[in-house]
Write an enzyme that holds these catalytic residues in place. Structure first.
Site, PDB file in Angstrom:
ATOM      1  N   LEU A  69      69.950  77.477  90.864  1.00 23.68           N
ATOM      2  CA  LEU A  69      69.445  78.903  90.326  1.00 23.68           C
ATOM      3  C   LEU A  69      68.193  78.904  89.710  1.00 23.68           C
ATOM      4  O   LEU A  69      67.658  79.658  89.666  1.00 23.68           O
ATOM      5  CB  LEU A  69      70.745  79.302  89.161  1.00 23.68           C
ATOM      6  CG  LEU A  69      72.140  79.385  89.849  1.00 23.68           C
ATOM      7  CD1 LEU A  69      73.051  79.908  89.070  1.00 23.68           C
ATOM      8  CD2 LEU A  69      72.106  80.377  90.931  1.00 23.68           C
ATOM      9  N   ASP A  70      67.878  77.718  88.971  1.00 21.13           N
ATOM     10  CA  ASP A  70      66.573  77.648  88.360  1.00 21.13           C
ATOM     11  C   ASP A  70      65.644  76.796  89.190  1.00 21.13           C
ATOM     12  O   ASP A  70      65.344  75.656  88.578  1.00 21.13           O
ATOM     13  CB  ASP A  70      66.591  77.316  87.121  1.00 21.13           C
ATOM     14  CG  ASP A  70      65.366  77.178  86.275  1.00 21.13           C
ATOM     15  OD1 ASP A  70      64.614  78.017  86.723  1.00 21.13           O
ATOM     16  OD2 ASP A  70      65.193  76.754  85.083  1.00 21.13           O
ATOM     17  N   PHE A  71      65.422  77.204  90.495  1.00 21.51           N
ATOM     18  CA  PHE A  71      64.667  76.513  91.445  1.00 21.51           C
ATOM     19  C   PHE A  71      63.082  76.609  91.211  1.00 21.51           C
ATOM     20  O   PHE A  71      62.583  77.438  91.591  1.00 21.51           O
ATOM     21  CB  PHE A  71      65.004  76.754  92.648  1.00 21.51           C
ATOM     22  CG  PHE A  71      64.518  75.699  93.788  1.00 21.51           C
ATOM     23  CD1 PHE A  71      65.565  75.221  94.601  1.00 21.51           C
ATOM     24  CD2 PHE A  71      63.209  75.415  94.155  1.00 21.51           C
ATOM     25  CE1 PHE A  71      65.292  74.410  95.590  1.00 21.51           C
ATOM     26  CE2 PHE A  71      62.952  74.588  95.091  1.00 21.51           C
ATOM     27  CZ  PHE A  71      63.969  74.075  95.673  1.00 21.51           C
ATOM     28  N   ARG A  72      62.468  75.830  90.295  1.00 20.61           N
ATOM     29  CA  ARG A  72      61.164  75.863  89.942  1.00 20.61           C
ATOM     30  C   ARG A  72      60.603  74.502  89.640  1.00 20.61           C
ATOM     31  O   ARG A  72      61.126  73.441  89.596  1.00 20.61           O
ATOM     32  CB  ARG A  72      60.748  76.728  88.464  1.00 20.61           C
ATOM     33  CG  ARG A  72      61.104  78.437  88.673  1.00 20.61           C
ATOM     34  CD  ARG A  72      60.838  79.116  87.456  1.00 20.61           C
ATOM     35  NE  ARG A  72      61.924  78.708  86.712  1.00 20.61           N
ATOM     36  CZ  ARG A  72      61.921  79.207  85.386  1.00 20.61           C
ATOM     37  NH1 ARG A  72      60.924  80.246  84.903  1.00 20.61           N
ATOM     38  NH2 ARG A  72      62.973  79.286  84.551  1.00 20.61           N
ATOM     39  N   GLN A  75      61.370  71.646  87.374  1.00 19.21           N
ATOM     40  CA  GLN A  75      62.795  71.193  87.524  1.00 19.21           C
ATOM     41  C   GLN A  75      62.591  69.806  88.287  1.00 19.21           C
ATOM     42  O   GLN A  75      63.721  69.138  88.605  1.00 19.21           O
ATOM     43  CB  GLN A  75      63.844  72.135  87.983  1.00 19.21           C
ATOM     44  CG  GLN A  75      64.002  73.307  87.267  1.00 19.21           C
ATOM     45  CD  GLN A  75      64.552  73.387  85.936  1.00 19.21           C
ATOM     46  OE1 GLN A  75      64.949  72.280  85.572  1.00 19.21           O
ATOM     47  NE2 GLN A  75      65.084  74.471  85.557  1.00 19.21           N
TER      48      GLN A  75
END
Length: 296
Positions: A69-72, A75
């Protein structure tokens, strides 16, 4: 291979923070996109290939299809030239429930997508598709097209389109297949061949513009100049298919007067070559071959 290697962990009770968990993981380098754009295209493709393998694993994990969900970029880290994810706190295995296709609407800053609702009442492949498009908008669109070899662009377009457009081939299986084909083609296209190199064993090598004198077991320690992209931040160190390509590169730089073939190669098998602005000081080195531009 796609996630951070966990070497150990321990629980520790503290008066301030109960049930504290400490983990020991492998060391990785923070992902800096500006720095990655300055690296060679081969290294950038290797990073994207490792990301595709991660996408394939997430789509077929033992827990089911997993989405980040926090694909940046923050990460991820680089470990030995490959991309690995470090933070799985925001991972989810829940596929969204639906009663119609309109419930399967995915919204992104640049474009939106609507996926089909299955007979089981779940949005088909939503986790997988979300990962694919995030990989496209954060990684592939920046790292793949820039300075890619022209002969490899047809397959490259398939990779980018599959992740950016959500077409019928846009799944992790097809993407991994294309990238593996791409990697094989890349190796065949860029890996040096002994039969090709054998014709350059003569004393002088001719090019369209000039001639080069071959000096075996020799190296030029100084006389560096900077070029882009380079594997060395203080000099001009590039990868070549063979001596002929090295000659073409040296001919294209007005300051280049010599180049040195090393015994080092990139991960695709291309040979690393130092390009020099002079040849006044040559020292013995059994692992290198120097080519000096012949002047009239």
């Amino acid at each position: 291979l796609c996630c951070f290697q966990l070497y150990g962990y321990c629980y520790q009770d503290s008066n301030d923070i109960p049930d504290t968990l400490t983990t020991i993981t492998e060391l990785g380098s923070p992902l800096e996109m500006i720095q990655l754009l300055q690296t060679s295209w081969e290294d950038r493709f290797r990073i994207c290939l490792s990301l595709v393998r991660l996408l394939h694993y997430l789509a077929h994990s033992p827990l089911g299809s997993v989405t980040l969900l926090d694909f940046r970029p923050r990460q991820f880290v680089i470990v030995d030239g490959e991309l690995k994810v470090t933070d799985l706190d925001d991972a989810s295995v829940e596929e969204s429930s639906c009663t119609s296709n309109s419930d399967c609407f995915m919204e992104f800053p640049a474009r939106n997508f609507t996926l089909p609702c299955s007979v089981e009442g779940r949005c088909q492949s939503m986790n997988e598709k979300r990962n694919l498009y995030n990989a496209y908008r954060f990684f592939f669109t920046y790292l793949l097209p820039h300075s890619a070899p022209s002969s490899l662009r047809p397959l490259l377009d398939k990779i980018v389109n599959a992740t950016g457009n959500h077409n019928k081939h846009g799944n992790a299986n097809q993407l991994l297949f294309w990238c593996n084909c791409y990697g094989w083609y890349l190796a065949l296209e860029l890996k040096p061949s002994p039969s090709v190199n054998s014709e350059f064993t003569q004393k002088c090598v001719k090019s369209a513009k000039t001639q080069y004198r071959r000096v075996p077991e020799a190296f030029i320690p100084d006389e560096n100049y900077r070029c882009w992209p380079s594997y060395h931040h203080k000099g001009c160190l590039l990868s070549v298919f063979d001596v002929n390509e090295a000659i073409e590169i040296c001919d294209s730089y007005s300051q280049c007067k010599a180049f040195v073939l090393t015994n080092q190669t990139t991960w695709t098998g291309r040979q690393l070559v130092f390009f020099k602005m002079a040849s006044n000081h040559i020292v013995p080195d059994p692992d290198k071959i120097t080519y000096v531009k012949v002047t009239d």
